[in-house]
Design a protein around this motif. Structure first.
Motif, short mmCIF file in Angstrom:
data_model
loop_
_atom_site.label_atom_id
_atom_site.label_comp_id
_atom_site.label_asym_id
_atom_site.label_seq_id
_atom_site.Cartn_x
_atom_site.Cartn_y
_atom_site.Cartn_z
N LYS A 2 74.68 31.74 29.60
CA LYS A 2 75.72 31.10 30.40
C LYS A 2 76.78 32.14 30.72
CE LYS A 2 74.82 26.95 27.83
NZ LYS A 2 75.11 26.38 26.56
N LEU A 3 77.42 31.98 31.87
CA LEU A 3 78.50 32.88 32.26
C LEU A 3 79.84 32.23 31.97
CD1 LEU A 3 77.30 34.30 35.68
CD2 LEU A 3 77.44 35.48 33.50
N TYR A 4 80.78 33.05 31.52
CA TYR A 4 82.13 32.59 31.22
C TYR A 4 83.11 33.54 31.88
CZ TYR A 4 79.98 29.81 27.52
OH TYR A 4 79.21 28.92 26.83
N SER A 5 84.16 32.97 32.50
CA SER A 5 85.25 33.81 32.99
C SER A 5 86.29 33.91 31.88
CB SER A 5 85.86 33.23 34.27
OG SER A 5 86.36 31.93 34.04
N ARG A 24 83.68 28.22 31.16
CA ARG A 24 82.28 28.30 31.56
C ARG A 24 82.13 28.14 33.06
NH1 ARG A 24 77.55 24.33 30.90
NH2 ARG A 24 75.82 25.72 31.24
N GLU A 25 81.25 28.92 33.64
CA GLU A 25 80.92 28.79 35.05
C GLU A 25 79.91 27.65 35.19
OE1 GLU A 25 82.04 30.79 37.69
OE2 GLU A 25 83.43 31.63 36.24
N GLY A 26 80.03 26.87 36.23
CA GLY A 26 79.05 25.82 36.48
C GLY A 26 79.65 24.43 36.42
N ASN A 83 85.75 23.07 36.39
CA ASN A 83 86.03 24.38 35.81
C ASN A 83 86.90 25.22 36.75
OD1 ASN A 83 84.67 23.82 33.45
ND2 ASN A 83 82.73 24.48 34.28
N ASP A 84 86.75 25.04 38.06
CA ASP A 84 87.64 25.72 39.00
C ASP A 84 89.06 25.20 38.85
OD1 ASP A 84 85.60 27.27 40.11
OD2 ASP A 84 85.03 25.65 41.48
N ARG A 87 90.51 26.82 35.79
CA ARG A 87 90.94 28.18 36.06
C ARG A 87 92.23 28.21 36.86
NH1 ARG A 87 85.38 29.07 35.64
NH2 ARG A 87 84.84 28.26 37.69
N LEU A 100 83.87 38.64 33.84
CA LEU A 100 82.87 37.64 33.51
C LEU A 100 82.04 38.15 32.33
CD1 LEU A 100 81.38 36.46 36.91
CD2 LEU A 100 82.68 35.10 35.30
#
Length: 125
Positions: A2-5, A24-26, A83-84, A87, A100
Motif C-alpha cells: 500500500k502507498l502512504y503519503s 493511505r492512498e486509495g 483520504n484527500d 490530506r 510517498l
C-alpha cells in the motif's frame, strides 16, 4: 503493498519531533458504510463540512423513490475522496508534505521512511 503519503508536523508545533502522519492512498472503505461519519474518525473538520452538505440533500430527497441510491452515491463519493480530505485538513493545520512510502501497513511504511531518512529520528544518524 500500500502507498502512504507522509506529512510532517509544523516546525513551531510542540510535536515537531514526532513521527510523521501517514495517510493511505486509495479508498477509505469504512466511509462506504458509514459515510461522512467514517471520515469523522480521521479528520473532524472535513467530516462536518461533508455532513453539513449531505444531510440537507438527504432530507430534501427522502420522499423521492429510491433515495437510498442517493445515499449510497454520497457514501461512495465520500469514500473515494476521504483520504484527500484528510490530506487537505493536515495542510490547513500546517503540516508539510513528505515523500510517498510503500508498506504492507502504516508501521512498515514508517520504518521504510525512517530507513531512507534517518535524520527524522532526531539523532541525526
Amino acid at each position: 503493498m500500500k502507498l502512504y503519503s507522509s506529512h510532517f508536523h509544523p516546525p513551531d508545533s510542540p510535536r515537531a519531533g514526532a513521527p510523521p502522519v501517514l495517510v493511505r492512498e486509495g479508498i477509505a472503505w469504512r466511509c462506504i458504510v458509514l459515510g461522512w461519519l467514517g471520515l469523522l474518525f480521521a479528520a473532524w473538520m472535513p467530516a462536518l463540512l461533508v455532513g453539513a452538505v449531505s444531510l440537507p440533500v438527504l432530507a430534501l430527497t427522502r420522499h423521492l423513490p429510491g433515495h437510498w441510491v442517493m445515499l449510497a452515491g454520497i457514501n461512495i463519493l465520500v469514500a473515494f475522496f476521504a483520504n484527500d480530505l484528510r490530506r487537505w485538513d493536515l495542510r490547513l493545520r500546517g503540516f508539510t508534505v513528505g515523500p510517498l512510502v510503500a508498506g504492507r501497513d502504516a508501521g512498515e511504511a514508517l520504518l521504510r521512511l525512517l530507513d531512507h531518512r534517518p535524520e527524522l529520528l532526531g539523532g541525526g544518524a
